[in-house]
Design a protein around this motif. Structure first.
Motif, PDB file in Angstrom:
ATOM      1  N   VAL A 112     -46.503  -2.652  -3.871  1.00  0.00           N
ATOM      2  CA  VAL A 112     -46.043  -3.582  -1.856  1.00  0.00           C
ATOM      3  C   VAL A 112     -45.840  -2.477  -0.969  1.00  0.00           C
ATOM      4  CG1 VAL A 112     -44.544  -4.961  -0.854  1.00  0.00           C
ATOM      5  CG2 VAL A 112     -45.537  -6.208  -3.244  1.00  0.00           C
ATOM      6  N   LEU A 113     -46.624  -2.335   0.028  1.00  0.00           N
ATOM      7  CA  LEU A 113     -46.300  -1.066   0.832  1.00  0.00           C
ATOM      8  C   LEU A 113     -46.332  -1.706   1.593  1.00  0.00           C
ATOM      9  CD1 LEU A 113     -50.607   0.028   0.889  1.00  0.00           C
ATOM     10  CD2 LEU A 113     -48.283   1.267  -0.083  1.00  0.00           C
ATOM     11  N   LEU A 114     -44.762  -1.478   1.774  1.00  0.00           N
ATOM     12  CA  LEU A 114     -44.096  -1.853   2.517  1.00  0.00           C
ATOM     13  C   LEU A 114     -42.763  -0.670   3.814  1.00  0.00           C
ATOM     14  CD1 LEU A 114     -41.331  -4.040   3.440  1.00  0.00           C
ATOM     15  CD2 LEU A 114     -40.006  -2.882   2.105  1.00  0.00           C
ATOM     16  N   GLN A 115     -43.813  -1.258   4.602  1.00  0.00           N
ATOM     17  CA  GLN A 115     -44.518   0.385   5.445  1.00  0.00           C
ATOM     18  C   GLN A 115     -43.221  -0.254   6.701  1.00  0.00           C
ATOM     19  OE1 GLN A 115     -48.761  -0.454   6.229  1.00  0.00           O
ATOM     20  NE2 GLN A 115     -49.212   1.462   5.840  1.00  0.00           N
TER      21      GLN A 115
ATOM     22  N   ARG B  78     -39.316 -13.192  -1.090  1.00  0.00           N
ATOM     23  CA  ARG B  78     -39.657 -12.925  -2.737  1.00  0.00           C
ATOM     24  C   ARG B  78     -40.404 -13.775  -3.362  1.00  0.00           C
ATOM     25  NH1 ARG B  78     -34.356 -11.329  -5.640  1.00  0.00           N
ATOM     26  NH2 ARG B  78     -33.983 -12.244  -7.013  1.00  0.00           N
ATOM     27  N   SER B  79     -40.033 -15.079  -3.282  1.00  0.00           N
ATOM     28  CA  SER B  79     -41.236 -16.521  -4.016  1.00  0.00           C
ATOM     29  C   SER B  79     -42.479 -15.767  -4.101  1.00  0.00           C
ATOM     30  CB  SER B  79     -40.882 -17.537  -3.241  1.00  0.00           C
ATOM     31  OG  SER B  79     -41.680 -17.430  -1.785  1.00  0.00           O
TER      32      SER B  79
ATOM     33  N   THR C  75     -33.243  -3.024  -1.661  1.00  0.00           N
ATOM     34  CA  THR C  75     -34.728  -3.728  -0.735  1.00  0.00           C
ATOM     35  C   THR C  75     -35.055  -4.072  -2.608  1.00  0.00           C
ATOM     36  OG1 THR C  75     -35.257  -1.843   0.899  1.00  0.00           O
ATOM     37  CG2 THR C  75     -36.775  -3.510  -0.118  1.00  0.00           C
ATOM     38  N   GLY C  76     -34.949  -3.914  -3.034  1.00  0.00           N
ATOM     39  CA  GLY C  76     -35.428  -4.495  -4.051  1.00  0.00           C
ATOM     40  C   GLY C  76     -34.989  -5.403  -5.158  1.00  0.00           C
ATOM     41  N   SER C  77     -33.591  -5.908  -4.614  1.00  0.00           N
ATOM     42  CA  SER C  77     -32.872  -6.954  -4.943  1.00  0.00           C
ATOM     43  C   SER C  77     -33.867  -8.336  -3.836  1.00  0.00           C
ATOM     44  CB  SER C  77     -31.446  -7.174  -4.573  1.00  0.00           C
ATOM     45  OG  SER C  77     -31.013  -6.477  -3.769  1.00  0.00           O
ATOM     46  N   LEU C  78     -33.898  -8.217  -2.644  1.00  0.00           N
ATOM     47  CA  LEU C  78     -34.206  -9.099  -2.308  1.00  0.00           C
ATOM     48  C   LEU C  78     -35.997  -9.162  -2.536  1.00  0.00           C
ATOM     49  CD1 LEU C  78     -33.627  -7.150   1.804  1.00  0.00           C
ATOM     50  CD2 LEU C  78     -32.283  -9.210   0.421  1.00  0.00           C
ATOM     51  N   ILE C  79     -36.346  -8.889  -3.256  1.00  0.00           N
ATOM     52  CA  ILE C  79     -37.476  -9.440  -3.616  1.00  0.00           C
ATOM     53  C   ILE C  79     -38.131  -8.983  -4.779  1.00  0.00           C
ATOM     54  CG2 ILE C  79     -39.460  -8.858  -0.817  1.00  0.00           C
ATOM     55  CD1 ILE C  79     -40.484  -6.318  -2.413  1.00  0.00           C
ATOM     56  N   ASP C  80     -36.559  -9.032  -6.141  1.00  0.00           N
ATOM     57  CA  ASP C  80     -36.617  -8.889  -7.010  1.00  0.00           C
ATOM     58  C   ASP C  80     -37.587  -8.269  -7.561  1.00  0.00           C
ATOM     59  OD1 ASP C  80     -35.437  -9.015  -9.673  1.00  0.00           O
ATOM     60  OD2 ASP C  80     -36.910 -11.005  -9.966  1.00  0.00           O
ATOM     61  N   CYS C  81     -37.875  -6.409  -7.268  1.00  0.00           N
ATOM     62  CA  CYS C  81     -38.739  -5.274  -7.936  1.00  0.00           C
ATOM     63  C   CYS C  81     -38.240  -4.213  -7.209  1.00  0.00           C
ATOM     64  CB  CYS C  81     -40.795  -5.272  -7.615  1.00  0.00           C
ATOM     65  SG  CYS C  81     -40.639  -4.873  -6.097  1.00  0.00           S
TER      66      CYS C  81
END
Length: 403
Positions: free
Chosen positions: A173-176, A184-185, A210-216
Motif C-alpha cells: 500500500v502506497l500511503l502518500q 483496516r477491513s 500507522t501500522g496499528s491502524l491498518i494492521d500491517c
C-alpha cells in the motif's frame, strides 16, 4: 407579502429549479460523452497497440519477478501520479540483476490509457490483467497500490481468484497521504490473497502507530525529490511573483484576498492547468511559493531546490518537529496573515533572502536526497522481493514496462 410579490417569488423559484435541472442534465451528458470517448473502440485499439510489444516481451522473456505500480486511468498530473512514475523508474534501476519486469498499470475498471502526457516520462501505462496473464506462472508478483485504490483493488482481487491460486503475491500500500489511510477491513481483504505491507511517503507517519491502524508493517518510502534534479536560480533572477498551489482549503480565499491587498506590487499565480515543465519554470522565477495542501509537499520543497523560498502552515501530520521555527513555516493561518507581509518585505533585501533560502535548503536537503531515496527502495525490495533467480535470468537487466 402581496400577491405580486408571491408570484415573482414563485417565478424566481421555478427559474432556479429549472437551472438546477439543466445543470444536472449537462453534467450527466458531459459524463456520457466522456465515457464514450474514453472507451471508444478506435481509442482502445490504438492504446492496445502501444502496449502490445511490452506484453509480448514479458511473455517471451518469462521474468521471475514482476513489479507493478497502479495509477489512475486518466491522463492527469498530480504529485501522487508523478511519484508513482518516478518510483517505477527508480525501482527498475534498483532491481538491476534481479530479473524483474517493472511497469505502471492502470487501476482496474478505469479507462485504458497509454501514457501520462502532462509531464516528461517514458512509461507506458498497461492493462494489469494482460500483464499478469502474460507473466510466468511461477513469477513473483509485487503490486504497489495507492491508498485511495485499496478498497477497489481488494474487490477486484476477489473477482479473479484464479489469477492468485498457487502464486506468490505481495501487495504494498502506497500511503502518500495519511489523511487518506485505507480502512483496516479493506487491508484485511487484501490479506486473503496476498502478503501485505505499507510504505509511507512522509517520515511523520512512517511509524508503528500507522501500522496499528491498518494492521500491517509500515516503512518509509519517500518521493524522488532531490536537489540534483533541479536547476537553481539566484535571487536576482526572481520576480515579484508569489506562486500558490491549487489545493482547496477553507482559508484559501480569505488568505489570498488579504495578501493581495497588502502586496499590490506582487503577482499571485495559481498552479493550475500547467504542464509540469511550465510549473517548474514558474517556481524557479517565483519570489515565494505558498502551499495550501499538506504543507510538506512538492509545492513547498521543489521551489526551495529551485533557489526560492517555500511557505506553508505547519501540519504535524506531515511535517516532523524539526521544521517548526523554520522561516516561512507558520504555526497557523492566522500567524501567516499577521507576519507574511513583513516577512516578504524583509527578504526583499538580497542578503536576507539568501539567508532564509539557505536555512530552508539545509533542512529539506537533509531529508530529500537521491542516496536516501534509492537506499530505501533497495531496502524495501530486499525485504519483500527476496526471490533468487537462476543465474541465466539474474544476468538480465530489469525490463522496462515502457520506454
Amino acid at each position: 407579502m402581496t400577491d405580486l410579490a408571491k408570484r415573482q417569488q414563485g417565478v424566481l423559484s421555478a427559474r432556479v429549479s429549472l437551472t438546477a435541472i439543466h445543470m444536472r442534465f449537462l453534467t450527466k451528458f458531459w459524463r456520457l460523452l466522456r465515457y464514450v470517448f474514453l472507451w471508444n473502440l478506435v481509442r482502445v485499439r490504438a492504446i492496445r497497440e502501444i502496449q502490445r510489444p511490452w506484453v509480448a516481451k514479458l511473455k517471451r522473456d518469462g521474468h521471475c519477478n514482476v513489479v507493478i505500480f497502479l495509477g489512475p486511468g486518466m491522463d492527469v498530473i498530480t504529485g501522487g501520479v508523478m511519484s508513482i512514475v518516478d518510483l517505477a523508474g527508480a525501482s527498475r534501476r534498483c532491481l538491476a540483476g534481479a530479473d524483474a519486469f517493472v511497469c505502471v498499470c492502470g487501476v482496474p475498471w478505469h479507462p485504458p490509457l497509454a501514457r501520462y502526457s502532462k509531464f516528461g516520462n517514458d512509461e507506458v501505462v498497461h492493462d494489469i490483467l494482460k500483464i499478469i496473464r502474460a507473466s510466468s506462472a511461477d513469477a513473483t508478483l509485487l503490486i504497489h497500490v495507492p491508498e485511495i485504490y485499496v478498497r477497489l483493488f481488494s474487490y477486484w482481487l476477489a473477482l479473479h481468484p484464479d489469477l492468485w491460486h498457487d502464486r506468490s503475491l505481495h501487495v504494498n500500500v502506497l500511503l502518500q497521504n495519511i489523511d487518506l489511510i485505507p480502512n483496516r477491513s479493506d487491508v484485511a481483504r487484501l490479506k486473503k490473497y496476498a502478503s501485505v505491507s505499507c510504505t509511507a511517503a512522509h517520515t511523520a507517519y512512517a511509524n508503528a502507530d500507522t501500522g496499528s491502524l491498518i494492521d500491517c508493517e509500515v516503512s518509509h518510502l519517500s518521493v524522488g525529490v532531490c536537489a540534483e534534479k533541479y536547476q537553481s536560480r539566484k535571487r536576482d533572477a526572481k520576480e515579484r511573483l508569489i506562486l500558490y498551489s491549487p489545493d482547496e482549503s477553507e482559508n484559501k480565499e480569505f488568505v489570498l484576498r488579504t495578501l493581495k491587498e497588502a502586496l499590490p506590487d506582487y503577482r499571485f499565480v495559481e498552479v493550475r492547468n500547467m504542464r509540469y515543465e511550465e510549473y517548474l519554470e514558474g517556481a524557479s522565477r517565483a519570489f515565494v511559493s505558498l502551499t495550501f495542501g499538506e504543507g510538506l509537499d512538492s509545492y513547498f520543497v521543489e521551489p526551495i531546490f529551485l533557489g526560492g523560498i517555500g511557505c506553508a502552515v505547519f501540519n504535524e501530520r506531515f511535517f516532523t518537529p524539526n521544521y517548526k521555527g523554520l522561516p516561512f513555516v507558520y504555526t497557523s493561518w492566522q500567524e501567516l496573515m499577521e507576519k507574511f507581509v513583513d516577512d516578504i518585505r524583509a527578504i526583499e533585501k538580497e542578503h536576507r533572502y539568501r539567508a532564509v533560502h539557505d536555512r530552508q535548503f539545509d533542512r529539506v536537503d537533509g531529508d530529500y536526497s537521491a542516496d536516501i531515496y534509492l537506499g530505501r527502495i533497495r531496502d524495501f525490495y530486499a525485504a519483500h522481493l527476496p526471490r533468487r533467480c537462476p543465474d541465466s535470468a539474474r544476468s538480465r537487466e530489469p525490463a522496462a514496462g515502457g520506454g
